[in-house]
Design a protein around this motif. Structure first.
Motif, PDB file in Angstrom:
ATOM      1  N   ILE A 159       4.218  -5.244   0.040  1.00  0.00           N
ATOM      2  CA  ILE A 159       2.739  -4.556   0.281  1.00  0.00           C
ATOM      3  C   ILE A 159       3.371  -2.451   0.208  1.00  0.00           C
ATOM      4  O   ILE A 159       3.844  -2.439   1.088  1.00  0.00           O
ATOM      5  CB  ILE A 159       2.039  -4.790   1.511  1.00  0.00           C
ATOM      6  CG1 ILE A 159       1.935  -5.868   1.261  1.00  0.00           C
ATOM      7  CG2 ILE A 159       0.989  -3.941   0.830  1.00  0.00           C
ATOM      8  CD1 ILE A 159       1.194  -6.653   3.187  1.00  0.00           C
ATOM      9  N   THR A 160       3.306  -2.880  -1.109  1.00  0.00           N
ATOM     10  CA  THR A 160       3.016  -0.704  -1.030  1.00  0.00           C
ATOM     11  C   THR A 160       1.848   0.145  -0.559  1.00  0.00           C
ATOM     12  O   THR A 160       0.776  -1.028  -1.501  1.00  0.00           O
ATOM     13  CB  THR A 160       3.899  -0.429  -2.761  1.00  0.00           C
ATOM     14  OG1 THR A 160       2.797  -1.050  -3.724  1.00  0.00           O
ATOM     15  CG2 THR A 160       5.042  -1.262  -2.767  1.00  0.00           C
ATOM     16  N   THR A 161       1.347   1.100  -0.242  1.00  0.00           N
ATOM     17  CA  THR A 161       0.725   1.742   0.006  1.00  0.00           C
ATOM     18  C   THR A 161       0.715   3.054  -1.154  1.00  0.00           C
ATOM     19  O   THR A 161       0.820   3.280  -1.162  1.00  0.00           O
ATOM     20  CB  THR A 161       0.316   2.075   0.975  1.00  0.00           C
ATOM     21  OG1 THR A 161       1.161   2.847   1.832  1.00  0.00           O
ATOM     22  CG2 THR A 161       0.275   1.104   2.916  1.00  0.00           C
ATOM     23  N   ASN A 221      -3.429   1.184   8.574  1.00  0.00           N
ATOM     24  CA  ASN A 221      -4.198   0.563   7.990  1.00  0.00           C
ATOM     25  C   ASN A 221      -3.572  -1.113   8.066  1.00  0.00           C
ATOM     26  O   ASN A 221      -3.796  -1.953   7.912  1.00  0.00           O
ATOM     27  CB  ASN A 221      -5.069   0.181   7.353  1.00  0.00           C
ATOM     28  CG  ASN A 221      -6.843   1.400   7.812  1.00  0.00           C
ATOM     29  OD1 ASN A 221      -5.991   1.715   9.281  1.00  0.00           O
ATOM     30  ND2 ASN A 221      -6.884   1.805   6.887  1.00  0.00           N
ATOM     31  N   THR A 222      -2.417  -1.598   6.579  1.00  0.00           N
ATOM     32  CA  THR A 222      -2.083  -2.121   6.414  1.00  0.00           C
ATOM     33  C   THR A 222      -1.345  -3.140   7.383  1.00  0.00           C
ATOM     34  O   THR A 222      -1.349  -3.830   7.800  1.00  0.00           O
ATOM     35  CB  THR A 222      -1.128  -1.232   5.133  1.00  0.00           C
ATOM     36  OG1 THR A 222      -1.657  -1.259   3.876  1.00  0.00           O
ATOM     37  CG2 THR A 222      -0.302  -2.699   4.679  1.00  0.00           C
ATOM     38  N   LEU A 223       0.057  -1.291   7.539  1.00  0.00           N
ATOM     39  CA  LEU A 223       1.008  -2.427   9.867  1.00  0.00           C
ATOM     40  C   LEU A 223      -0.374  -3.056  11.037  1.00  0.00           C
ATOM     41  O   LEU A 223      -0.138  -4.120  11.072  1.00  0.00           O
ATOM     42  CB  LEU A 223       1.692  -1.078   9.839  1.00  0.00           C
ATOM     43  CG  LEU A 223       2.500  -0.699   8.802  1.00  0.00           C
ATOM     44  CD1 LEU A 223       2.983   0.948   9.728  1.00  0.00           C
ATOM     45  CD2 LEU A 223       3.988  -1.702   8.591  1.00  0.00           C
ATOM     46  N   VAL A 228       6.618  -2.836   3.942  1.00  0.00           N
ATOM     47  CA  VAL A 228       5.592  -1.877   3.581  1.00  0.00           C
ATOM     48  C   VAL A 228       6.382  -0.979   3.222  1.00  0.00           C
ATOM     49  O   VAL A 228       7.014  -0.492   3.960  1.00  0.00           O
ATOM     50  CB  VAL A 228       4.958  -1.922   4.997  1.00  0.00           C
ATOM     51  CG1 VAL A 228       3.470  -0.778   4.383  1.00  0.00           C
ATOM     52  CG2 VAL A 228       3.445  -2.989   5.620  1.00  0.00           C
ATOM     53  N   ALA A 229       6.116  -0.381   2.016  1.00  0.00           N
ATOM     54  CA  ALA A 229       6.104   1.171   1.783  1.00  0.00           C
ATOM     55  C   ALA A 229       5.691   1.657   0.928  1.00  0.00           C
ATOM     56  O   ALA A 229       4.486   1.367   0.986  1.00  0.00           O
ATOM     57  CB  ALA A 229       7.462   0.691   0.700  1.00  0.00           C
TER      58      ALA A 229
END
Length: 306
Positions: free
Chosen positions: A34-36, A49-51, A63-64
């Motif tokens: 998942i990249t932000t 938020n992703t984490l 996540v990157a």
């Protein structure tokens, strides 16, 4: 059945949270990374938020963190729609920061794609800055990409300006690079997002369904993508729905470009249904959706979450 390997590029965002839940709990998708990207709110907030979502979902996906601003334009955001944090309305636990890679999203995507034994599908549901940078820095990755299924664009009016949809308007130069990449592209934009509605009685079903449904219900109470009472627009989940249930959509293959020069139309997607531009089709555009079946699919998908 072998799972479809995907990379999700995202900017959570309330509708992103629902889309991520469905993708991560799908038995048909293998979420490799998942990249932000800066979008609905700042890069720091969307990454946080992703984490936080991964902690809630009990998923260990790397996540990157990617681009903190568009290629050229000044950043815009959609905090008026998603709240100041991007996911207002629910008290999350603190995340597991060990899932956050030190390398930039573009480097992480490059490594994942180039080393994959199967072609990767890209699922960008935010501005396209990271994807554009990937293609500019590492054009060789295109050979190992199956397709791009993106949430963005519109064949009609906009929701961020008169003619531009938010994800494209947020970085039109990046969008132009992606649309001209030569890869198979599916555009799930406003045409279907505006019809993919979740109503109050649907939200009530989610409330006590499971942990994920409870979280989504409380986010939906704060979401301004439509109205909680008259229907909330599930833009990002449309892209996931196309991957998993393409029969929900009516599509047209046509030529799409992005307007960069119009004083009042910058960021508009030019969808040439009638062939005025005499260009070969480069995008499969989702023009309609079976709204009732989408709603059933959405609720069933959340039921499969934790």
């Amino acid at each position: 059945m072998s799972k479809k390997p995907i990379i999700i590029d995202t900017d959570p965002g309330i509708d992103d949270a629902a889309a991520l839940a469905i993708a991560l709990f799908s038995e048909e998708l293998d979420v490799r990374l998942i990249t932000t990207v800066n979008g609905n709110v700042s890069l720091e907030k969307v990454t946080y938020n992703t984490l936080r979502l991964l902690k809630l979902f009990e998923k260990n996906i790397s996540v990157a963190k990617g681009a903190e601003r568009p290629l050229i334009e000044d950043p815009i955001d959609a905090s008026n729609v998603h709240g100041e944090t991007g996911m207002d309305g629910y008290e999350f636990e603190e995340p597991d920061n060990s899932l956050l890679l030190e390398e930039h999203a573009v480097t992480a995507m490059y490594k994942e794609i180039i080393n994959s034994d199967k072609k990767i599908t890209l699922l960008p549901i935010g501005p396209l800055t990271n994807i554009a940078l990937l293609f500019r820095l590492y054009p060789e990755v295109k050979e190992n990409i199956e397709e791009i299924v993106l949430m963005g664009g519109s064949s009609g009016r906009g929701n961020s300006s008169v003619m531009a949809e938010f994800n494209i308007h947020a970085d039109p130069e990046a969008a132009k690079i992606v649309f001209s990449s030569g890869l198979p592209i599916v555009m799930a934009g406003l045409d279907v997002g505006l019809k993919a509605l979740i109503y109050p009685e649907d939200s009530e079903q989610l409330k006590d369904m499971n942990k994920t449904g409870h979280m989504i219900y409380h986010l939906f109470k704060k979401y301004r993508g439509g109205s909680f009472n008259t229907g909330l627009k599930m833009y990002d989940s449309c892209a996931v729905a196309y991957l998993l249930k393409p029969e929900l959509f009516e599509t047209i293959d046509t030529y799409v470009d992005v307007e960069l020069n119009g004083a009042m139309t910058k960021g508009a997607t030019i969808v040439d249904f009638k062939g005025y531009l005499n260009k070969e089709s480069n995008v499969r555009v989702c023009v309609d959706i079976n709204a009732e079946e989408f709603k059933k699919w959405f609720i069933d998908s959340i039921q499969k979450c934790n």
